[in-house]
Scaffold this motif. Structure first.
Motif: not given
Length: 288
Positions: A1-20
């Protein structure tokens, strides 16, 4: 398992992991937002998002989601640990979380956060919400009149002199956190009420629109001299009677500070109803 940081833009494949409630923050992350994701190869497993105001030593978690099939496997704690290390390296000293649970128990979320190194959660605000028409089912609302020498008027009737008197009383005869002058822009000045003894303001009930059908009851206070005589309960009853005939708003949200034990006890006793939901906003933090 790896960790990745995002700033500016969150890739589409990650947006389902966001609370409403945090969806408005993605995919274009604001400058004050940082997201950290956990992945198994190219497969996202979880994501945490924080916000931090410029110059603030505290970052606030606004969303933490782990894929259901891998929950309880340590991914959430791993995300928070990696996030904490990244924040600490950038001068952030504290990580704070606010979340909803029952008003008497911090729940499973609280247990999880403590296992991740956070302090025991404390109740910040107790929240009751439900339809305003339940007031007709509560007998105390009908039998709690105010004496004739006390008058109840819309907040819009507050005179400049009374405004100044209320302002000067902050921290003296009422606590600052119950000030009706904290955020006047959102106040419904016609539905909010002031309680007067002659020309002297001795209490208030402040409400704000939450949405087009819902009011939030944000602040209620009655001077101690009058509160001892039950005038606070009577003011609340007067407000609730008025809302029974209000044609615009049908739902209400009632907020009480977590450390206001007397008011919470009153609400538990007098606003208990099958249609009312009782919750609490809990707060905790972790030193980084």
């Amino acid at each position: 398992m790896k960790l990745q940081a995002f700033q500016g833009t969150l890739p589409e494949s990650w947006t389902k992991f966001v609370l409403p409630e945090a969806k408005a923050l993605v995919p274009a992350l604001a400058h004050d937002c940082l997201a950290v994701g956990a992945a198994d190869g190219e497969r996202p497993l979880g994501l945490v998002i924080v916000r931090r105001a410029a110059g603030d030593e505290t970052a606030h978690v606004v969303s933490l989601v782990v894929a259901e099939e891998v929950r309880r496997s340590g991914i959430g704690r791993h995300l928070l640990a990696g996030l904490g290390n990244l924040l600490a390296a950038n001068g952030i000293r504290f990580l704070a979380v606010e979340y909803m649970a029952g008003d008497n128990d911090p729940g499973d979320v609280g247990s999880f956060l403590q296992s991740a190194g956070f302090a025991p959660p404390i109740l910040g605000v107790a929240v009751w919400n439900g339809p305003l028409n339940i007031f007709s089912d509560l007998p105390w609302i009908r039998r709690m009149p105010l004496p004739s020498r006390l008058s109840v008027e819309p907040w819009s009737a507050l005179t400049p002199e009374q405004h100044a008197a209320v302002r000067s009383g902050e921290g003296d005869w009422y606590p600052a956190i119950l000030s009706p002058l904290i955020d006047t822009e959102g106040v419904d000045r016609e539905r909010s009420l002031l309680l007067r003894d002659g020309q002297r303001v001795v209490g208030w009930m402040i409400v704000e629109p939450f949405d087009e059908r819902t009011l939030t009851f944000t602040s209620m206070f009655v001077h101690e001299t009058y509160r001892r005589k039950g005038r606070g309960i009577a003011l609340m009853a007067e407000a609730f009677r008025r809302f029974l005939t209000d044609e615009r708003y049908t739902e209400g949200i009632f907020c009480v500070e977590g450390d206001n034990a007397d008011m919470r006890a009153f609400m538990h006793k007098h606003l208990s109803h099958p249609s009312i939901q009782e919750n609490g906003m809990w707060r905790t933090f972790k030193s980084l």
